[in-house]
Design an enzyme around this catalytic site. Sequence first.
Site, PDB file in Angstrom:
ATOM      1  N   GLY B  57       0.822  -1.193   0.000  1.00 24.28           N
ATOM      2  CA  GLY B  57       0.000   0.000   0.000  1.00 24.28           C
ATOM      3  C   GLY B  57       0.853   1.237   0.000  1.00 24.28           C
ATOM      4  O   GLY B  57       1.322   1.663   1.043  1.00 24.28           O
ATOM      5  N   THR B  58       1.027   1.807  -1.155  1.00 27.57           N
ATOM      6  CA  THR B  58       1.841   3.002  -1.248  1.00 27.57           C
ATOM      7  C   THR B  58       1.803   3.501  -2.674  1.00 27.57           C
ATOM      8  O   THR B  58       1.271   2.815  -3.548  1.00 27.57           O
ATOM      9  CB  THR B  58       3.302   2.703  -0.833  1.00 27.57           C
ATOM     10  OG1 THR B  58       3.994   3.935  -0.738  1.00 27.57           O
ATOM     11  CG2 THR B  58       3.997   1.856  -1.863  1.00 27.57           C
TER      12      THR B  58
END
Lengths: 204, 275
Positions: B57-58
């Site tokens: 998640g990024t």
Amino acid sequence: MSGIFEYNGGSIVGMKGKNCIAMACDRRFGQQMSTITTNYQKVFKIQDNILLALSGLNSDIHTFYALMEKEINLYNLKENRKMKPTTFANLVASALYERRFGPFFVTPIVAGLENGKPILATYDSIGCKSDLDDFQVGGTGGNYIYGACEAFFKPDLSPEELEEVIGQSLVSGCDRDSLSGWGGVVYVLTEQKLTVKILKTKQT
Amino acid sequence: MIDFDPSTFGLAHTYQKEDKDEINTLSMPSAPQVIYRSLNGPTQTNGGNKLNNFKHGTTTLGFVFKEGILLAVDSRASMGSFLSSEQVRKVIEINEYLLGTMAGGAADCQYWLAYLANHCRTYELKNGSKLSVAAASKFLQGILIGYKNSGLSMGCMIAGTDLSGQHLYYIDNDGMRLKGDIFSVGSGSTYAYGVLDNHYRYDLSLDEAVELGVRAIYHATHRDTASGGVVRVYHIHQNGWTKVHDGIDVVDLHYKFAQQKGLVGDGDEAKQRLF
């Protein structure tokens, strides 16, 4: 993140005040990690003195709301009178239990004013009604909103104060949940009027 | 006779050296040993559900342009749907001429990029010249291939400057190493690529490149739930790197961009009925 209740995301909160009630919800409609729209309606006006907030699977939010809208319309036609909020609260519980073995994936909150007295009820997805507390939360960001509610809430707040408190609780809670947010709406219901305010929140 | 044993070089010894006084200043904790290798394919991180793999998640991105390389990253860390931090530093400063971006497992990225930094410095001291970006990225690739299928999670970009110019490499835990001009890594990369591909040109000026990087990260943070926080921007040029922006809040960016278009930015441009 897996789980049918986390698929769309979203948070709702309801609070009682002095002769008024308030409901707030976020506005995100997403599919897991992707956000689709930022203007999804999750709080519905069932009757002039009853609000229904729904969180969970968006498909069932829409379907359950349509079902409740039908029930109350038929009631109004058959009985030729308005439905009392406590009656509606019971109706929601029965309607959910009717689907005990294939439930609606929603966690509703019902709020209303009966003879000026605030009513607030919350349910699990199969109809267990709980109407004992002064504030209730639902959705993926619910637990984070609880913390903010406990900090900000006081009994017997005026409509203006209640609007402020519920707005702050919703925003603080949604800021810690990646699946809720993208705007907020606050509904405050008093004997005289329903106020609807859109909150400017993080859009991330 | 003065003792030139490298492990004690620089330490003043005026007494008989005993074993317990040995401070081996050049040793590091030894790298983790793999105890279990899965016979059924890569060890799954996060229950095997790639779509919900929040460790990725990024949003990070980097691109090469005429003034060097621009890196832009978000700053959100999430554990499932809980936001654990909005202030993470996802660009790791390996040394004054190399930068690494973090995507995937934070611990993995931090440890191995620090290990790479140690290796680069040791090389510089032993050989008198700096390690090239190509060699540094290849060294990291070699390490990650050794740990293949053991469950490491890294999708990082190595960007830096050396005698042959500024270079950008993408390295991941599968052992992939790619040299390229435009990369975006992480769950928000699809959104960032859309903006990046639309406006990228090699002959962007520095200001235009920074604006493009910031915009691409902002759009990714708006749509992707696992990206958010602030935008951090670094510029790599022939003299090393500079931090252009330490943290621009994406919330401010959202309302600024909306205002530029003449909108409010509350998502309700359709002005629908709410009750």
